[in-house]
Design a protein around this motif. Structure first.
Motif, short mmCIF file in Angstrom:
data_model
loop_
_atom_site.label_atom_id
_atom_site.label_comp_id
_atom_site.label_asym_id
_atom_site.label_seq_id
_atom_site.Cartn_x
_atom_site.Cartn_y
_atom_site.Cartn_z
N LYS A 2 -26.23 66.69 -12.50
CA LYS A 2 -27.15 67.71 -12.02
C LYS A 2 -28.59 67.20 -11.98
O LYS A 2 -29.33 67.47 -11.05
N TYR A 11 -30.95 70.20 -5.07
CA TYR A 11 -31.14 71.57 -5.54
C TYR A 11 -32.49 72.13 -5.12
O TYR A 11 -32.60 73.29 -4.76
N MET A 15 -33.04 75.46 -2.93
CA MET A 15 -33.77 76.61 -3.47
C MET A 15 -35.06 76.93 -2.71
O MET A 15 -35.43 78.09 -2.59
N SER A 48 -35.60 79.11 -12.67
CA SER A 48 -34.34 79.36 -11.97
C SER A 48 -33.18 79.59 -12.94
O SER A 48 -32.21 80.26 -12.59
N GLY A 49 -33.30 79.03 -14.14
CA GLY A 49 -32.24 79.19 -15.13
C GLY A 49 -31.04 78.28 -14.89
O GLY A 49 -30.07 78.31 -15.63
N VAL A 50 -31.12 77.45 -13.86
CA VAL A 50 -30.02 76.57 -13.51
C VAL A 50 -30.09 75.25 -14.28
O VAL A 50 -29.08 74.60 -14.50
N PHE A 51 -31.29 74.88 -14.72
CA PHE A 51 -31.51 73.57 -15.31
C PHE A 51 -31.97 73.66 -16.75
O PHE A 51 -32.70 74.57 -17.13
N SER A 52 -31.57 72.67 -17.52
CA SER A 52 -32.02 72.59 -18.91
C SER A 52 -33.47 72.11 -18.94
O SER A 52 -33.98 71.58 -17.94
#
Length: 112
Positions: A2, A11, A15, A48-52
């Motif tokens: 990712k 990504y 986005m 976004s909350g998708v990535f650490s």
């Protein structure tokens, strides 16, 4: 995996590309990205909350090393005319920032 896709823009393009291009040409944004001022993009990726946090830090570091990665990602889904317009603006900013640019040096030597 990712993180690599994030750094390479997959990504980010998914986005933000549409909104970036839909907003119309923005030379100020090109200048900000080129100068490494991309806090709003960093915040958006983080929110976004998708990535650490580690993945976000990785992409920010990649953008700092090469800000054009962000612009390329934002233009991923743009039409050819829009992409060329932004690329031309980026190149013009590069030439203006490089006092030893051959076009500038060449024109100066003609005047002498």
């Amino acid at each position: 995996m990712k993180t690599e896709q994030l750094v390479h823009g997959d990504y980010v393009a998914a986005m933000f590309s549409y909104d970036f291009v839909e907003g119309g040409f923005d030379l100020d944004e090109v200048e900000r990205i080129r100068c490494g001022v991309f806090d709003e993009w960093t915040s958006a990726v983080a929110r976004s909350g998708v990535f650490s946090d580690k993945e976000v830090a990785g992409v920010v570091e990649a953008w700092r090393r090469d800000p054009k990665l962000l612009l390329d990602a934002l233009l991923r889904d743009a039409d050819e005319v829009t992409r060329r317009r932004y690329e031309s603006a980026w190149e013009a900013l590069d030439r203006a920032a490089d006092p030893l640019d051959s076009a500038v040096v060449g024109s100066a030597s003609i005047l002498v």
